[in-house]
Design a protein around this motif. Structure first.
Motif, PDB file in Angstrom:
ATOM      1  N   PHE A   1      -4.611   8.351  -1.338  1.00 22.64           N
ATOM      2  CA  PHE A   1      -5.500   9.484  -1.041  1.00 22.64           C
ATOM      3  C   PHE A   1      -6.965   9.056  -0.931  1.00 22.64           C
ATOM      4  N   CYS A   2      -7.248   7.754  -0.997  1.00 18.78           N
ATOM      5  CA  CYS A   2      -8.641   7.319  -1.080  1.00 18.78           C
ATOM      6  C   CYS A   2      -9.442   7.777   0.135  1.00 18.78           C
TER       7      CYS A   2
ATOM      8  N   GLY B   1     -16.020   2.772  -3.653  1.00 18.97           N
ATOM      9  CA  GLY B   1     -15.472   1.613  -4.343  1.00 18.97           C
ATOM     10  C   GLY B   1     -15.480   1.917  -5.819  1.00 18.97           C
TER      11      GLY B   1
ATOM     12  N   ALA C   1      -5.700   0.510  -3.849  1.00 19.70           N
ATOM     13  CA  ALA C   1      -5.702   1.008  -2.467  1.00 19.70           C
ATOM     14  C   ALA C   1      -4.937   2.329  -2.492  1.00 19.70           C
ATOM     15  N   CYS C   2      -5.541   3.337  -3.123  1.00 23.37           N
ATOM     16  CA  CYS C   2      -4.840   4.614  -3.354  1.00 23.37           C
ATOM     17  C   CYS C   2      -4.536   5.310  -2.019  1.00 23.37           C
TER      18      CYS C   2
ATOM     19  N   ARG D   1     -11.884   6.443   1.308  1.00 22.58           N
ATOM     20  CA  ARG D   1     -12.302   5.295   2.125  1.00 22.58           C
ATOM     21  C   ARG D   1     -11.387   5.098   3.316  1.00 22.58           C
TER      22      ARG D   1
END
Ligand code: SF4
Length: 201
Positions: A25-26, A72, A22-23, A28
């Motif tokens: 910077f993601c 993902g 769950a970065c 998503r």
């Protein structure tokens, strides 16, 4: 449902929304779409046959590269992804790239690099941090402190089976010193190094 989309002239394949990280910077967590895709959230994962049909309805000669990426981690569907690579290889000479967090071995519970042999032209691995602790702070992986060592092992191994292996960091959360240390780790793992600039919404 968006399975394939075009971004910067390349054809991207959205296999899955699953990811063990769950970065911070993601993308998503900062929007729904990329390129010409309004939303990359998949209501359900498409079958590999549906994905293949979606890829083959495109004129692949128009694209310099096909990229497994999406919202993902593509190696959460490793078997399906490599099945698709083989199918595409059989009908096209398009370059195939996999953008990955490098956690394939931990996700799949085995050594996976040899399975890429002959099926993938480029693997681009997110390095993201110079130490296991910093990786955990930035990427919040379900694998905790095991994650970064596993990424480096995968990188070394996959370099034997894939012609081009790149490791990248996002410049948002790292100091210059940390980026230098990431570069050293990357080069010692036998990969090329790239700094990616963080994309704001
Ligand atoms: S590894 Fe990739 S998909 Fe997964 S949370 Fe990080 S940036 Fe997002």
């Amino acid at each position: 449902m968006t399975i394939t989309y075009v971004y910067q002239g390349k054809l991207y394949v959205n296999l899955t929304n699953r990811c063990p990280n769950a970065c911070d910077f993601c993308l998503r967590t900062h929007g729904d779409g990329v390129g010409d895709a309004d939303s990359l959230w998949l209501p359900q994962e498409p079958s590999r046959e549906e994905i293949l049909n979606d890829i083959l309805r495109r004129n692949l000669t128009q694209f310099p590269q096909l990229v497994f990426c999406g919202y993902g981690e593509p190696t959460c569907r490793l078997e399906d992804m490599l099945w698709l690579c083989a199918k595409i290889r059989a009908v096209s000479d398009i370059s195939i790239r996999v953008n990955t967090n490098g956690l394939s071995d931990l996700i799949n519970g085995r050594t996976t690099a040899p399975e890429f042999d002959g099926l993938v032209d480029v693997v681009s691995i997110s390095l993201n941090a110079p130490t296991p602790e910093r990786y955990d702070e930035i990427c919040h992986s379900q694998f905790g402190l095991q994650a970064l060592p596993a990424i480096l092992r995968f990188t070394r191994a996959v370099s034997f089976f894939v012609p081009q292996v790149v490791m990248s960091v996002v410049d948002r959360d790292l100091s210059e010193l940390e980026i230098k240390e990431c570069e050293r780790l990357c080069l010692s793992a036998g990969a090329k190094f790239r700094v990616r600039h963080y994309i704001e919404d």
